[in-house]
Design a protein around this motif. Structure first.
Motif, PDB file in Angstrom:
ATOM      1  N   VAL A 153       0.841  -1.199   0.000  1.00  0.00           N
ATOM      2  CA  VAL A 153       0.000   0.000   0.000  1.00  0.00           C
ATOM      3  C   VAL A 153       0.874   1.247   0.000  1.00  0.00           C
ATOM      4  CG1 VAL A 153      -1.685   1.328   1.325  1.00  0.00           C
ATOM      5  CG2 VAL A 153      -1.921  -1.151   1.137  1.00  0.00           C
ATOM      6  N   THR A 154       1.927   1.234   0.829  1.00  0.00           N
ATOM      7  CA  THR A 154       2.836   2.383   0.902  1.00  0.00           C
ATOM      8  C   THR A 154       3.571   2.595  -0.408  1.00  0.00           C
ATOM      9  OG1 THR A 154       3.143   1.957   3.273  1.00  0.00           O
ATOM     10  CG2 THR A 154       4.757   3.382   2.185  1.00  0.00           C
ATOM     11  N   ALA A 155       3.933   1.504  -1.058  1.00  0.00           N
ATOM     12  CA  ALA A 155       4.704   1.603  -2.305  1.00  0.00           C
ATOM     13  C   ALA A 155       3.824   1.742  -3.533  1.00  0.00           C
ATOM     14  CB  ALA A 155       5.591   0.368  -2.445  1.00  0.00           C
ATOM     15  N   SER A 156       2.505   1.768  -3.390  1.00  0.00           N
ATOM     16  CA  SER A 156       1.604   1.760  -4.546  1.00  0.00           C
ATOM     17  C   SER A 156       1.817   2.926  -5.515  1.00  0.00           C
ATOM     18  CB  SER A 156       0.149   1.713  -4.071  1.00  0.00           C
ATOM     19  OG  SER A 156      -0.158   2.818  -3.242  1.00  0.00           O
ATOM     20  N   PRO A 157       2.117   4.172  -5.066  1.00  0.00           N
ATOM     21  CA  PRO A 157       2.355   5.232  -6.054  1.00  0.00           C
ATOM     22  C   PRO A 157       3.547   4.932  -6.954  1.00  0.00           C
ATOM     23  CG  PRO A 157       1.979   6.173  -3.882  1.00  0.00           C
ATOM     24  CD  PRO A 157       2.147   4.708  -3.696  1.00  0.00           C
ATOM     25  N   TYR A 158       4.596   4.362  -6.388  1.00  0.00           N
ATOM     26  CA  TYR A 158       5.812   4.106  -7.166  1.00  0.00           C
ATOM     27  C   TYR A 158       5.646   2.884  -8.072  1.00  0.00           C
ATOM     28  CZ  TYR A 158       7.167   7.160  -3.376  1.00  0.00           C
ATOM     29  OH  TYR A 158       7.209   8.190  -2.476  1.00  0.00           O
ATOM     30  N   ILE A 159       4.903   1.871  -7.599  1.00  0.00           N
ATOM     31  CA  ILE A 159       4.608   0.716  -8.448  1.00  0.00           C
ATOM     32  C   ILE A 159       3.754   1.152  -9.640  1.00  0.00           C
ATOM     33  CG2 ILE A 159       3.446  -1.521  -8.549  1.00  0.00           C
ATOM     34  CD1 ILE A 159       4.157  -1.891  -5.587  1.00  0.00           C
ATOM     35  N   THR A 160       2.774   2.027  -9.374  1.00  0.00           N
ATOM     36  CA  THR A 160       1.941   2.549 -10.453  1.00  0.00           C
ATOM     37  C   THR A 160       2.771   3.309 -11.465  1.00  0.00           C
ATOM     38  OG1 THR A 160       0.084   2.730  -8.907  1.00  0.00           O
ATOM     39  CG2 THR A 160      -0.070   3.969 -10.966  1.00  0.00           C
ATOM     40  N   THR A 161       3.742   4.086 -10.978  1.00  0.00           N
ATOM     41  CA  THR A 161       4.628   4.829 -11.874  1.00  0.00           C
ATOM     42  C   THR A 161       5.355   3.895 -12.818  1.00  0.00           C
ATOM     43  OG1 THR A 161       4.966   6.520 -10.161  1.00  0.00           O
ATOM     44  CG2 THR A 161       6.566   6.443 -11.954  1.00  0.00           C
ATOM     45  N   LEU A 162       5.925   2.819 -12.286  1.00  0.00           N
ATOM     46  CA  LEU A 162       6.678   1.873 -13.117  1.00  0.00           C
ATOM     47  C   LEU A 162       5.766   1.197 -14.138  1.00  0.00           C
ATOM     48  CD1 LEU A 162       8.950   0.234 -10.380  1.00  0.00           C
ATOM     49  CD2 LEU A 162       9.643   1.883 -12.127  1.00  0.00           C
ATOM     50  N   LEU A 163       4.570   0.791 -13.703  1.00  0.00           N
ATOM     51  CA  LEU A 163       3.655   0.118 -14.615  1.00  0.00           C
ATOM     52  C   LEU A 163       3.210   1.030 -15.749  1.00  0.00           C
ATOM     53  CD1 LEU A 163       1.360  -1.899 -12.152  1.00  0.00           C
ATOM     54  CD2 LEU A 163       3.034  -2.830 -13.764  1.00  0.00           C
ATOM     55  N   VAL A 164       2.868   2.264 -15.402  1.00  0.00           N
ATOM     56  CA  VAL A 164       2.388   3.201 -16.420  1.00  0.00           C
ATOM     57  C   VAL A 164       3.480   3.506 -17.436  1.00  0.00           C
ATOM     58  CG1 VAL A 164       1.695   5.601 -16.771  1.00  0.00           C
ATOM     59  CG2 VAL A 164       0.583   4.240 -15.016  1.00  0.00           C
ATOM     60  N   LEU A 165       4.699   3.755 -16.951  1.00  0.00           N
ATOM     61  CA  LEU A 165       5.799   4.056 -17.870  1.00  0.00           C
ATOM     62  C   LEU A 165       6.119   2.853 -18.752  1.00  0.00           C
ATOM     63  CD1 LEU A 165       8.224   6.143 -15.632  1.00  0.00           C
ATOM     64  CD2 LEU A 165       6.627   6.950 -17.357  1.00  0.00           C
ATOM     65  N   ALA A 166       6.033   1.648 -18.188  1.00  0.00           N
ATOM     66  CA  ALA A 166       6.314   0.453 -18.985  1.00  0.00           C
ATOM     67  C   ALA A 166       5.274   0.255 -20.076  1.00  0.00           C
ATOM     68  CB  ALA A 166       6.361  -0.774 -18.077  1.00  0.00           C
ATOM     69  N   LEU A 167       3.999   0.573 -19.782  1.00  0.00           N
ATOM     70  CA  LEU A 167       2.932   0.345 -20.751  1.00  0.00           C
ATOM     71  C   LEU A 167       2.877   1.414 -21.833  1.00  0.00           C
ATOM     72  CD1 LEU A 167       0.055  -0.805 -18.363  1.00  0.00           C
ATOM     73  CD2 LEU A 167       1.249  -2.206 -20.049  1.00  0.00           C
ATOM     74  N   PHE A 168       3.245   2.653 -21.502  1.00  0.00           N
ATOM     75  CA  PHE A 168       3.060   3.743 -22.449  1.00  0.00           C
ATOM     76  C   PHE A 168       4.359   4.247 -23.074  1.00  0.00           C
ATOM     77  CE2 PHE A 168      -0.740   3.867 -19.845  1.00  0.00           C
ATOM     78  CZ  PHE A 168      -1.739   4.061 -20.771  1.00  0.00           C
ATOM     79  N   SER A 169       5.487   3.624 -22.749  1.00  0.00           N
ATOM     80  CA  SER A 169       6.774   4.127 -23.242  1.00  0.00           C
ATOM     81  C   SER A 169       6.909   4.004 -24.754  1.00  0.00           C
ATOM     82  CB  SER A 169       7.927   3.374 -22.561  1.00  0.00           C
ATOM     83  OG  SER A 169       7.853   1.985 -22.837  1.00  0.00           O
ATOM     84  N   GLN A 170       6.136   3.110 -25.398  1.00  0.00           N
ATOM     85  CA  GLN A 170       6.254   2.922 -26.839  1.00  0.00           C
ATOM     86  C   GLN A 170       5.512   3.979 -27.638  1.00  0.00           C
ATOM     87  OE1 GLN A 170       4.853  -1.037 -27.547  1.00  0.00           O
ATOM     88  NE2 GLN A 170       6.613  -2.024 -26.598  1.00  0.00           N
TER      89      GLN A 170
END
Length: 428
Positions: free
Chosen positions: A393-410
């Motif tokens: 729960v505490t790390a959720s903002p940073y996990i979301t950041t990694l997921l979003v960047l991985a999905l939209f980087s292309q």
């Protein structure tokens, strides 16, 4: 041949705006359709999981407040990088703005703190501009150096100015400044009460929409309103004025800009100074929000701002959307939203499933397969558990950041000359 050309029908132009490289930009009706789909998805997940906080006005009010410093940092990064200067130093500039706001705020009030925060961040931006534009220092090295230097400076000055004398007597110490006066918030009378009444009815979609909209008219900070105006102003200045065209030319092709009479050095300085001022305003918001400077209060929001800038494809609207997403996740972990974060697993699973279908329709089979597998894994995780560990729960903002960047980087288009060292006259 001439007769064939004369009788040939005119070429059919694709509807909507198309970016360089053939990529079509989203039209405004499509954006509205995406927003409506997002609201429908939130309402559906809220109804399935019985997690009212997903669309609660207080939750979204916290999300709006926490999105402001992230969004301002991202907007600052947009200014610098549109002019060709990578600004990794946003975190340090936020620290300088936070400290300056805490120092001035307890003596002269919150509005003076806002001005001091802007100046503090602007000074950090000018240091970065001198290093990168004038002396040609590598942009990453300069930004990291500013982050390290800013941390040392604010901690040293906090001990010197807040831990002794009048500041110590007023409640300051080595880690925080004395408290400043509270900045009042505003509520839109009538509309706020009406939206609250609709939200309390529990109607599918309608009450959920009212709960979310209520956050925009209930106990809103004046700095939040200022941030919204800055986003609109940035879009207008950079995309609708000759000044913005010249500034963006410095990030795309500075040699061509110089050949047309653009003072590339001046525009880069202006862009990086504005970048630092916006990051400093984000730091000032944090100081005004908790009514003091506090060591470590930025909490990596400068880096999250960089992530929103990349996610937003170096455009103000995209930065605002990214800041809203990360602000929402930040609000979840601050408000202790373990069950809500657990419900977000289902929301992300459905969203990824929809994304997978869209990618398969566009014949992007590899990306679609990856999105589909992630959707299945998230759904299985949601089905097999009832809550989320506190650490996640505490790390959720940073996990979301990694997921979003991985999905939209292309799907990103970086300014062509970003990060490159430029010297006047190098094209001659």
């Amino acid at each position: 041949m001439a007769s064939e050309l004369a009788t040939a029908p005119p070429p059919v132009r694709p509807r909507g705006r198309v970016e360089r490289g053939g990529k079509r930009r989203l039209s405004y009706p499509m954006i509205l359709l995406i927003i409506a789909g997002g609201l429908l998805l939130l309402s559906l997940v809220r109804a399935i999981t019985d997690t009212g906080s997903l669309t609660d006005t207080r939750q979204w009010g916290s999300a709006l407040g926490l999105a402001v410093p992230i969004g301002l940092a991202g907007l600052g990064g947009l200014w610098a990088e549109r002019a060709g200067v990578i600004n990794i130093g946003l975190e340090g500039m936020m620290m300088l703005g936070l400290f300056a706001a805490g120092w001035i705020g307890w003596q002269y009030g919150p509005w003076a703190a806002v001005l001091a925060g802007i100046i503090g961040g602007l000074l950090g931006g000018l240091v970065h501009a001198v290093a990168t534009v004038t002396f040609g220092v590598d942009h990453i090295v300069s930004g990291v150096a500013i982050n390290i230097l800013a941390l040392g400076v604010v901690q040293f000055l906090a001990k010197l100015w807040f831990g002794e004398g009048a500041a110590a007597q007023a409640g300051g110490n080595d880690k925080q400044s004395p408290r400043m006066d509270e900045m009042p918030t505003f509520t839109v009378p009538g509309i706020s009460d009406a939206l609250r009444s609709i939200a309390d009815q529990g109607w599918f979609l309608v009450s959920d929409t009212a709960g979310i909209l209520g956050a925009a008219v209930t106990n809103v900070s004046w700095i939040t309103l200022l941030a919204i105006l800055l986003f609109v102003g940035t879009w207008w200045v950079l995309w609708k004025t000759p000044f913005g065209l010249r500034l963006r030319s410095c990030g795309e092709n500075p040699v061509a800009g110089e050949s047309l009479g653009v003072n590339v050095y001046l525009y880069k300085y202006i862009a990086v100074a504005v970048s630092g001022g916006l990051a400093g305003l984000g730091g000032a918001y944090l100081a005004v929000f908790i009514r003091m400077y506090q060591d470590g209060q930025t909490g990596g929001r400068g880096y999250l701002g960089l992530a929103t800038m990349i996610f937003g494809n170096w455009r103000p609207g995209g930065v605002a959307m990214g800041a809203g997403l990360f602000g929402f996740m930040d609000a979840l972990q601050i408000r202790g939203g373990g069950p809500t974060v657990h419900g977000m697993l289902l929301l992300f699973a459905i969203a990824l499933a929809g994304l997978a279908v869209h990618q398969f329709i566009r014949n992007k089979r590899v990306a679609g397969t990856v999105s589909g597998v992630l959707a299945v894994l998230l759904f299985l995780w949601y089905s097999a558990t009832d809550t989320m560990p506190l650490e996640l729960v505490t790390a959720s903002p940073y996990i979301t950041t990694l997921l979003v960047l991985a999905l939209f980087s292309q799907h990103l288009r970086v300014p062509a000359a970003i990060g490159r060292s430029y010297r006047r006259g190098q094209g001659t």
